[in-house]
Design a protein around this motif. Structure first.
Motif, PDB file in Angstrom:
ATOM      1  N   PHE A 185       0.868  -1.179   0.000  1.00 35.08           N
ATOM      2  CA  PHE A 185       0.000   0.000   0.000  1.00 35.08           C
ATOM      3  C   PHE A 185       0.903   1.226   0.000  1.00 35.08           C
ATOM      4  O   PHE A 185       1.741   1.390   0.885  1.00 35.08           O
ATOM      5  CB  PHE A 185      -0.913   0.021   1.227  1.00 35.08           C
ATOM      6  CG  PHE A 185      -1.820   1.223   1.273  1.00 35.08           C
ATOM      7  CD1 PHE A 185      -2.969   1.257   0.499  1.00 35.08           C
ATOM      8  CD2 PHE A 185      -1.508   2.318   2.058  1.00 35.08           C
ATOM      9  CE1 PHE A 185      -3.808   2.365   0.521  1.00 35.08           C
ATOM     10  CE2 PHE A 185      -2.329   3.440   2.088  1.00 35.08           C
ATOM     11  CZ  PHE A 185      -3.494   3.455   1.319  1.00 35.08           C
ATOM     12  N   GLN A 186       0.732   2.080  -1.004  1.00 33.12           N
ATOM     13  CA  GLN A 186       1.537   3.295  -1.136  1.00 33.12           C
ATOM     14  C   GLN A 186       0.589   4.488  -1.237  1.00 33.12           C
ATOM     15  O   GLN A 186      -0.456   4.413  -1.884  1.00 33.12           O
ATOM     16  CB  GLN A 186       2.430   3.196  -2.373  1.00 33.12           C
ATOM     17  CG  GLN A 186       3.413   4.331  -2.549  1.00 33.12           C
ATOM     18  CD  GLN A 186       2.854   5.514  -3.305  1.00 33.12           C
ATOM     19  OE1 GLN A 186       1.944   5.376  -4.111  1.00 33.12           O
ATOM     20  NE2 GLN A 186       3.376   6.695  -3.036  1.00 33.12           N
ATOM     21  N   PHE A 187       0.937   5.595  -0.586  1.00 31.99           N
ATOM     22  CA  PHE A 187       0.110   6.795  -0.683  1.00 31.99           C
ATOM     23  C   PHE A 187       0.997   8.039  -0.699  1.00 31.99           C
ATOM     24  O   PHE A 187       2.134   8.028  -0.231  1.00 31.99           O
ATOM     25  CB  PHE A 187      -0.880   6.887   0.492  1.00 31.99           C
ATOM     26  CG  PHE A 187      -0.223   7.253   1.790  1.00 31.99           C
ATOM     27  CD1 PHE A 187      -0.135   8.588   2.186  1.00 31.99           C
ATOM     28  CD2 PHE A 187       0.329   6.281   2.611  1.00 31.99           C
ATOM     29  CE1 PHE A 187       0.495   8.936   3.378  1.00 31.99           C
ATOM     30  CE2 PHE A 187       0.961   6.627   3.798  1.00 31.99           C
ATOM     31  CZ  PHE A 187       1.041   7.958   4.183  1.00 31.99           C
ATOM     32  N   ASP A 188       0.449   9.113  -1.258  1.00 30.89           N
ATOM     33  CA  ASP A 188       1.049  10.437  -1.169  1.00 30.89           C
ATOM     34  C   ASP A 188      -0.055  11.449  -1.405  1.00 30.89           C
ATOM     35  O   ASP A 188      -1.211  11.082  -1.650  1.00 30.89           O
ATOM     36  CB  ASP A 188       2.207  10.605  -2.166  1.00 30.89           C
ATOM     37  CG  ASP A 188       1.764  10.461  -3.598  1.00 30.89           C
ATOM     38  OD1 ASP A 188       1.008  11.321  -4.088  1.00 30.89           O
ATOM     39  OD2 ASP A 188       2.170   9.470  -4.250  1.00 30.89           O
ATOM     40  N   PHE A 189       0.273  12.723  -1.317  1.00 29.52           N
ATOM     41  CA  PHE A 189      -0.697  13.788  -1.531  1.00 29.52           C
ATOM     42  C   PHE A 189      -0.290  14.609  -2.742  1.00 29.52           C
ATOM     43  O   PHE A 189       0.897  14.790  -3.013  1.00 29.52           O
ATOM     44  CB  PHE A 189      -0.790  14.692  -0.295  1.00 29.52           C
ATOM     45  CG  PHE A 189      -1.250  13.965   0.935  1.00 29.52           C
ATOM     46  CD1 PHE A 189      -2.600  13.829   1.207  1.00 29.52           C
ATOM     47  CD2 PHE A 189      -0.330  13.403   1.802  1.00 29.52           C
ATOM     48  CE1 PHE A 189      -3.026  13.153   2.339  1.00 29.52           C
ATOM     49  CE2 PHE A 189      -0.744  12.717   2.933  1.00 29.52           C
ATOM     50  CZ  PHE A 189      -2.103  12.597   3.200  1.00 29.52           C
ATOM     51  N   GLN A 190      -1.293  15.114  -3.460  1.00 27.44           N
ATOM     52  CA  GLN A 190      -1.000  15.990  -4.578  1.00 27.44           C
ATOM     53  C   GLN A 190      -0.585  17.359  -4.031  1.00 27.44           C
ATOM     54  O   GLN A 190      -1.257  17.922  -3.159  1.00 27.44           O
ATOM     55  CB  GLN A 190      -2.219  16.127  -5.492  1.00 27.44           C
ATOM     56  CG  GLN A 190      -2.628  14.805  -6.135  1.00 27.44           C
ATOM     57  CD  GLN A 190      -1.497  14.177  -6.918  1.00 27.44           C
ATOM     58  OE1 GLN A 190      -1.083  14.708  -7.933  1.00 27.44           O
ATOM     59  NE2 GLN A 190      -0.985  13.050  -6.461  1.00 27.44           N
ATOM     60  N   ALA A 191       0.530  17.889  -4.529  1.00 25.58           N
ATOM     61  CA  ALA A 191       1.124  19.104  -3.968  1.00 25.58           C
ATOM     62  C   ALA A 191       0.197  20.311  -4.090  1.00 25.58           C
ATOM     63  O   ALA A 191       0.152  21.153  -3.200  1.00 25.58           O
ATOM     64  CB  ALA A 191       2.465  19.377  -4.649  1.00 25.58           C
ATOM     65  N   LYS A 192      -0.568  20.415  -5.177  1.00 26.83           N
ATOM     66  CA  LYS A 192      -1.395  21.601  -5.393  1.00 26.83           C
ATOM     67  C   LYS A 192      -2.755  21.483  -4.713  1.00 26.83           C
ATOM     68  O   LYS A 192      -3.235  22.427  -4.091  1.00 26.83           O
ATOM     69  CB  LYS A 192      -1.573  21.843  -6.894  1.00 26.83           C
ATOM     70  CG  LYS A 192      -0.281  22.219  -7.598  1.00 26.83           C
ATOM     71  CD  LYS A 192      -0.450  22.294  -9.099  1.00 26.83           C
ATOM     72  CE  LYS A 192      -1.238  23.513  -9.520  1.00 26.83           C
ATOM     73  NZ  LYS A 192      -1.241  23.666 -10.997  1.00 26.83           N
ATOM     74  N   SER A 193      -3.382  20.315  -4.777  1.00 24.63           N
ATOM     75  CA  SER A 193      -4.744  20.172  -4.257  1.00 24.63           C
ATOM     76  C   SER A 193      -4.809  19.536  -2.877  1.00 24.63           C
ATOM     77  O   SER A 193      -5.795  19.688  -2.168  1.00 24.63           O
ATOM     78  CB  SER A 193      -5.572  19.319  -5.226  1.00 24.63           C
ATOM     79  OG  SER A 193      -5.061  17.992  -5.271  1.00 24.63           O
ATOM     80  N   GLY A 194      -3.769  18.792  -2.492  1.00 26.14           N
ATOM     81  CA  GLY A 194      -3.797  18.082  -1.218  1.00 26.14           C
ATOM     82  C   GLY A 194      -4.588  16.795  -1.252  1.00 26.14           C
ATOM     83  O   GLY A 194      -4.759  16.130  -0.224  1.00 26.14           O
TER      84      GLY A 194
END
Length: 200
Positions: free
Chosen positions: A93-102
Motif C-alpha cells: 500500500f503506497q500513498f502520497d498527496f498531490q502538492a497543489k490540491s492536497g
C-alpha cells in the motif's frame, strides 16, 4: 599509498569470501517480511504535458511531479526454489498527496516477487524484482494497471529466525490512456523502507 592500495585490494577480494560461504537456505526454506517506510516521487512522464518530464516532490508549476513524499507498507511471503533464489508474492500500500490540491493518491501493488540472496547467513544482501497488478485511486477515480519494482536491501538476523533490514529501490506505475491515441504515462517512486523478517 601502499595502505590505500591494500584497502582497495581488500574491498575487491571481500566479495569473493562472502560468496564462497556455505549457503544458509535450502529448497523449501521460507521467509516472511513486513516492510514500512517512505516513498519519494522520482519522476513523472506524460507525453501530452508541458513539460513532458517532471522530477522530484513538489508542485508541477515548479517542474516537479505534483506529488509529495508519502508512505509505503507491504507484506511478502517467499519460498526458496534453490539456495539462492526465492519466489513468492507481495501485497503493498503506497500513498502520497498531490502538492497543489492536497488530494490523497493511493496505489495497491499486488506483485509476483523474485528475490536472489547472493550474500546470506546472519548478514544478507537481498536483491528483488516485482511485477504484477496495481490498483490506483485518485480523486474518486480508480483503475487497475500494471506495475513493477526493484529493490536492494541489507538485513541482519538477530536470532536464527528474526532479522531487521533497510531497503531502497524503485516503483514504476505506467498508465495507458486511449483518449485520442494510445499514450503511456509513467510515475516512479523511490521507496526507502525498514523490514522485519522471519525465516524458517
Amino acid at each position: 599509498m601502499k595502505k590505500t592500495l591494500r584497502f582497495i585490494a581488500a574491498l575487491l577480494v571481500l566479495p569473493a569470501f562472502l560468496f564462497a560461504a556455505e549457503p544458509y537456505y535450502d529448497s523449501g526454506s521460507q521467509i516472511f517480511n513486513i516492510t514500512a517506510g517512505a516513498t519519494v516521487p522520482f519522476f513523472y512522464h506524460y507525453p501530452d504535458h508541458d513539460p513532458e518530464w517532471t522530477f522530484g516532490p513538489g508542485s508541477s508549476d515548479d517542474g516537479h511531479t505534483n506529488s509529495t513524499i508519502g508512505g509505503y507498507g507491504s507484506i511478502s511471503y517467499q519460498v526458496f526454489v534453490n539456495p539462492y533464489l526465492a519466489l513468492g508474492g507481495e501485497l503493498g500500500f503506497q500513498f502520497d498527496f498531490q502538492a497543489k490540491s492536497g488530494i490523497v493518491a493511493t496505489n495497491v501493488p499486488i506483485f509476483f516477487k523474485m528475490t536472489t540472496v547472493p550474500v546470506q547467513g546472519s548478514f544478507e544482501v537481498p536483491l528483488s524484482l516485482g511485477a504484477g497488478l496495481l490498483y490506483t485511486s485518485y480523486d474518486g477515480a480508480s483503475k487497475l494497471t500494471l506495475g513493477c519494482s526493484f529493490e536492494v536491501g541489507i538485513r541482519y538476523f538477530i536470532t536464527d529466525e528474526w532479522g531487521v533490514g533497510i531497503n531502497a529501490g524503485m516503483l514504476f506505475i505506467p498508465e495507458l490512456y486511449t483518449s485520442d491515441a494510445a499514450k503511456i504515462s509513467t510515475l516512479s517512486y523511490i521507496p526507502a523502507t525498514i523490514t522485519v523478517s522471519y525465516r524458517h
